[in-house]
Write an enzyme that holds these catalytic residues in place. Structure first.
Site, PDB file in Angstrom:
ATOM      1  N   HIS A  10      33.403   0.182  26.364  1.00  0.00           N
ATOM      2  CA  HIS A  10      32.459  -0.672  25.634  1.00  0.00           C
ATOM      3  C   HIS A  10      32.858  -0.882  24.177  1.00  0.00           C
ATOM      4  CE1 HIS A  10      30.120  -0.482  29.202  1.00  0.00           C
ATOM      5  NE2 HIS A  10      29.874   0.805  29.082  1.00  0.00           N
ATOM      6  N   CYS A  42      26.830   2.662  33.890  1.00  0.00           N
ATOM      7  CA  CYS A  42      25.400   2.741  34.201  1.00  0.00           C
ATOM      8  C   CYS A  42      25.085   2.070  35.536  1.00  0.00           C
ATOM      9  CB  CYS A  42      24.574   2.106  33.089  1.00  0.00           C
ATOM     10  SG  CYS A  42      25.056   0.403  32.720  1.00  0.00           S
TER      11      CYS A  42
END
Length: 455
Positions: A10, A42
């Site tokens: 990320h 996630c």
């Protein structure tokens, strides 16, 4: 300007995207141990549970996309050493075992985190798996197809999401954690009790307050032994937590005791031209006013964005974080921001809390739902430092509102008098956010009254 980026999930992805926009002439070399970028870990539980059928949807950038923009993507490359003073690094091609030296002008460390792996006997048995990256996700799905008994070790967000996914896939599931409650770091007991009750109703065995001492099996795991019992296991997924992946830079830049790199508000490390972002570093916690290790994708994206903006000159400061997060487990919609009451006290803050449990709509409405909402506030200043919500209806966005309040040092009085709309489809004349803050004010008024009487 030559820019080297170590790691590309990320924070790395956000940094590269913004560097391409801000400095089109920059020469960017990216070093990544995996063969993919920007994986949304996630989504692993959703993938395991069959909610996500196409795993390609768990990526929001690609190697090809960056290469087409001129970025030199060194995939399946491990950085084996990095001399920060000489601005040189060595990277090993994991396929050919060839090592090359690379120079740079600016270094961006976005090396992320890695699962905590205690030295438990039997950890090397087949079907004892980690849960972090895309390869892990695929391995979990592949091996879970033919198993019956699944043990998840670790009752944090990833652990409880996996428990739900495995149970809905018809597995016999056991959840083990050394804490007495699930989600202990994120929620107080009032908010974890309903989830635990649902787990038990679904036949999930909760082995809480227990520490794993051994995995048993011949070749493949068959049993998990704890200090209080033993559990059948054809598959074990370890979700104990994460640690910063920063061993490469130990002794070269300032870190917290746990290895998280310390950065200033411009994402600069203690060494000039070296920046860090994401799960490998600490970030200022607005609730405690101290650096903290809060490995969340949202923090990583913001920090990666800031690295790019501050790469030439420090122009855009990090506003800090509240560690705001959300979770959906079965019918429970949960969110939290800032500190729980117990975490605040551990951090040395003198706090109290206010809690409401109420229908969110007027009682004359034909359909309704219960909302449980809590705020934690500093006694001396009345500054809000935390909040939690749980409901069968979705009120998670209310925690984003309080997150903004924590970031701006909002007091219970300010929240109590904030202008929120009223419409019977959505809330009561006194909005639940106003209501919980008014409850905190009433609590403080009662304290003052008692102190006056005693005086």
């Amino acid at each position: 300007m030559r820019v080297a980026v170590i790691g590309c999930t990320h924070a790395g992805t956000a940094a590269i995207n913004n560097i391409l926009n801000l400095y089109p002439n920059a020469e960017i070399d990216v070093f990544e141990k995996n063969d993919n970028v920007s994986f949304l870990s996630c989504g692993i539980a959703l993938y395991v549970g069959g909610v996500v059928n196409d795993p390609n949807g768990l990526f929001y950038a690609s190697v090809e996309q960056f290469e087409n923009q001129g970025v030199r993507m060194h995939m399946n490359h491990e950085v084996t050493s990095c001399d920060i003073n000489k601005k040189q690094l060595l990277a090993r091609d994991m396929k050919t075992n060839e090592t090359k030296s690379f120079g740079y002008d600016k270094l961006i460390i976005t090396s992320g985190s890695w699962p905590v792996t205690p030295p438990i006997p039997g950890s090397d048995l087949e079907n004892v798996l980690l849960c972090k990256n895309f390869a892990h996700a695929n391995e979990i799905i592949k091996r879970s197809e033919s198993v019956e008994n699944v043990v998840v070790v670790g009752a944090g967000y990833i652990g409880v999401e996996l428990v739900e996914a495995f149970e809905e896939n018809g597995k016999n599931v056991t959840l083990i954690d050394s804490e007495e409650r699930i989600l202990n770091r994120y929620l107080d007991k009032t908010f974890t009790d309903p989830v635990e009750a649902t787990f038990e109703q679904r036949g999930i065995e909760l082995a809480l307050g227990q520490t794993v001492s051994q995995f048993e099996g011949t070749g493949t795991v068959k049993k998990v032994i704890t200090d209080k019992g033993e559990y059948k296991a054809d598959l074990v997924v370890m979700c104990i937590g994460f640690r910063p992946n920063t061993a490469l830079f130990k002794g070269q830049i300032d870190m917290l005791p746990n290895g998280a790199i310390i950065v200033n508000e411009y994402m600069q490390t203690s060494v000039k031209d070296v920046y860090a972002a994401g799960d490998c570093c600490a970030v200022n916690n607005n609730a405690t006013k101290q650096p903290a290790y809060i490995p969340l994708a949202t923090n990583a994206v913001r920090m990666g964005t800031l690295v790019a903006h501050n790469l030439v000159n420090p122009v855009l400061a990090h506003p800090g974080t509240q560690g705001t997060s959300g979770l959906k487990i079965y019918n429970h919609n949960i969110a939290s921001s800032g500190l729980t009451e117990s975490a605040a006290k551990l951090a040395g803050l003198s706090v109290d809390s206010a809690y409401i449990e109420d229908n969110y709509r007027p009682e004359f409405m034909p359909e309704n739902a219960l909302i449980q909402l809590k705020i934690v506030y500093e006694i001396e200043t009345h500054r809000i430092v935390g909040a939690q919500v749980i409901s069968d209806a979705d009120f998670t966005q209310s925690i984003n509102t309080i997150s903004l309040g924590i970031a701006n040092n909002m007091t219970i009085e300010q929240l109590a008098l904030t202008d929120f709309f009223f419409q019977p489809h959505f809330n009561k004349p006194v909005n639940y956010l106003n209501q919980v803050a008014l409850a905190a004010m009433a609590k403080e008024a009662e304290k003052s009254k008692k102190e006056t009487v005693l005086a």
